[in-house]
Every structure is written in C-alpha cells, then in structure tokens.
Scaffold this active site. Structure first.
Site, mmCIF file in Angstrom:
data_model
loop_
_atom_site.group_PDB
_atom_site.id
_atom_site.type_symbol
_atom_site.label_atom_id
_atom_site.label_comp_id
_atom_site.label_asym_id
_atom_site.label_seq_id
_atom_site.Cartn_x
_atom_site.Cartn_y
_atom_site.Cartn_z
ATOM 1 N N GLN A 135 40.151 33.767 37.698
ATOM 2 C CA GLN A 135 40.154 34.047 36.266
ATOM 3 C C GLN A 135 38.740 34.423 35.803
ATOM 4 O O GLN A 135 37.771 33.722 36.084
ATOM 5 C CB GLN A 135 40.667 32.822 35.484
ATOM 6 C CG GLN A 135 40.857 33.062 34.011
ATOM 7 C CD GLN A 135 41.959 34.073 33.685
ATOM 8 O OE1 GLN A 135 42.949 34.198 34.394
ATOM 9 N NE2 GLN A 135 41.783 34.815 32.604
ATOM 10 N N LYS B 264 50.026 31.586 33.278
ATOM 11 C CA LYS B 264 50.309 32.172 34.597
ATOM 12 C C LYS B 264 51.066 31.169 35.465
ATOM 13 O O LYS B 264 52.030 31.507 36.147
ATOM 14 C CB LYS B 264 48.993 32.620 35.259
ATOM 15 C CG LYS B 264 48.427 33.874 34.599
ATOM 16 C CD LYS B 264 46.991 34.208 34.991
ATOM 17 C CE LYS B 264 46.510 35.396 34.150
ATOM 18 N NZ LYS B 264 45.107 35.743 34.326
ATOM 19 N N ASP C 107 45.176 41.198 41.179
ATOM 20 C CA ASP C 107 44.585 41.755 39.957
ATOM 21 C C ASP C 107 44.240 43.235 40.134
ATOM 22 O O ASP C 107 43.953 43.929 39.157
ATOM 23 C CB ASP C 107 43.272 41.024 39.632
ATOM 24 C CG ASP C 107 43.432 39.929 38.601
ATOM 25 O OD1 ASP C 107 44.232 40.110 37.671
ATOM 26 O OD2 ASP C 107 42.735 38.903 38.723
#
Ligand code: GUN
Length: 284
Positions: free
Chosen positions: A96, A52, A119
């Site tokens: 995460q 990422k 997200d």
C-alpha cells in the site's frame, strides 16, 4: 441533469462473477491468495487495506495482511517482499502506498515479482501496458475504463482529458484511453489555460487530489466526468476532485464520491489476483 454512474453496483457484479470463478478454481485445487503490506498508520491507507481484505473474504480469496510499524527499514520491507515472491500460497502482492519517507517506493515496487504485481506498478508491467500487450492493468485506470464502458459511450475519436500525471493513475489512464483510440491530453499543475482544455473534453478524468477542484465552468455540456479523487471538504466530509453538485447538471454521466471509482479499484485488484493465480498455475 446527468446520469450517476453507480460504481458500487458495477463492482458488485464483477465481484459476484469472481466469487463463482474462485469457487470453481478452488474445486480444481487452486486457491488464489493476496498479501497486503501496510507500513505505518496512515488512516486513509488503513481504510483502503481493510476494504481490500473485506473484498477478498467476500470472493473467497485467501489473504494475508502484514502491518509493519512506521520505523520498518527498506531492507526489512524488501526482505518480506522477496519472501512473498516465493511463497506458493501467495499469488498477488500489494504494498500500500504511500510509504514512509525514508523508504524508496520505487526500490520496493521493483522488488515485487512482475508475476505477482497485481497493482501493475513494476517497470516490466508498465512497459507491457505501454505497448498494449499486458496481463495486469493498474487497478484504478482499469476500473475507470469499465465505468466508461458501462455508459455505452465509445472512447474512439473522443477528446479525453486526464488531469493528473501520477504513475498510479494519470499516466496509465492516458494510455488506456489511447489504446481505445481516444485523443488524449494530460494536464497537470504546470498546465496553462487548464479550464480551456478541460472544457473541450468529451471524457474528463480528474485525478488531482484536490477537493472540488473541477468546477462547472471547466466542463463541457454533456461530458462524461470521472472523479478519481478522495478528499475531505471544509467540513471533513468525503468528497472528490469534482464539484459534484455544480457539475452534475452539465455532465451526461458523472461518478459520485464515494461509490464511484473507489469500489472499482478494489474489484480490479480482485480480478488481477485471480488472473495471477491462473497464470501461476498455467491455466492462462
Ligand atoms: N495508494 C493509493 N492507490 C493505490 C493503489 O492503487 N495501490 C497501492 N498499492 N497503493 C495505493
């Protein structure tokens, strides 16, 4: 013999277009920024987070990484999220997953500002997706939709089967297929006659988390097969949820692992971060 869907190539095109957009945003004084938080030392999470960060660099997105030790308390983590919620340099926040067991994942996700929730895991964004009126799409399902579109095959009227019902992939995946008028079935660990159901799928999405779980007998001749899995086989080699070698002769299109869905998840995250920056700067 099927066509391999090259997720890497599709993601490179998206990232190239984003790099052009970010350069022009920067010229007008807007610099998209992403904060990535990782807690503990899960090796798979470390790889994802590195990828990422690398994508941010390629595109020109500013990024900050917060690598916290495994003993970090839920309160400390939420304090960090709340600090990032009001940090002007940061347009997107990604925590995460999975988090260590002593931390309530849901409490952390709900602490993220819905405007910075790249997200699309916050209940507010999940609700928006449910009614089909959304700003952010969850990264993996959105990436899968782009791969399906890249085949030229229409979802409308197709039998779509999703194996897996996670909040991250299975549930939103089903919703996105439904928005495009697919006839959607969600299967999971308690599903009876799984092979019979999957064998009726024109579009099959495997998000089970078990190496080579989908075998050739479970796949309809000519189906589009999308493999969301990222596992290790008996030799420690990276593999998906689909037995690729056996299924590739039956499917019309199939995604490989690696090089299929994975790069698309990251491309969508980058897209969401740029979009978040535009929304926060009243450009959208
Ligand atoms: N862990 C596995 N997939 C994801 C994802 O898409 N987002 C986050 N935050 N964590 C993950």
């Amino acid at each position: 013999m099927s066509q391999i869907i090259d997720g890497k190539a599709v993601s490179v095109k998206i990232k190239n277009d984003l790099a052009v957009e970010v350069a022009s945003l920067r010229e007008s004084g807007v610099k998209p920024g992403l904060a990535v938080i990782i807690v503990g030392n899960n090796p798979a999470s470390r790889v994802y987070v590195n990828n990422k960060k690398k994508a941010c660099e390629e595109i020109g997105i500013y990024s900050e990484e917060y690598a916290l030790n495994a003993e970090t308390s839920q309160e400390e983590l939420i304090n960090l999220v709340e600090h990032l919620n009001v940090d002007d340099k940061i347009n997107g926040i990604l925590v995460q997953l999975p988090l260590p067991e002593h931390i309530d994942e849901n409490a952390v996700i709900q602490a993220i500002s819905p405007l910075k929730d790249v997200d699309a895991f916050h209940v507010q964004n999940v609700g928006h997706i449910m009614i089909g009126d959304f700003e952010f799409l969850p990264c993996t399902p959105s990436g899968v939709m782009e791969l399906i579109h890249s085949t030229g095959i229409e979802v409308e009227g197709k039998n779509c089967v999703v194996i897996g019902r996670s909040n991250i992939v299975g549930k939103p995946m089903a919703m996105l297929l439904l928005h495009e008028n697919g006839t959607v079935t969600i299967c999971h660990s308690r599903t009876k006659n799984l092979a019979q159901i999957t064998a009726g799928a024109d579009i099959l999405v495997a998000a089970v988390g078990r190496a080579k779980f989908v075998t050739a007998d479970m796949v309809k001749e000519g189906a589009v097969v999308i493999d969301v899995g990222m596992n290790r086989d008996e030799n420690g080699k990276l593999c998906g949820d689909v037995d690729f070698e056996a299924v590739k002769d039956k499917a019309s299109f199939i995604t490989p692992v690696p090089g299929g869905v994975g790069p698309m998840t990251i491309a969508t995250l980058m897209k969401n971060t740029v979009k978040a920056a535009k929304i926060q700067n009243h450009m959208e």
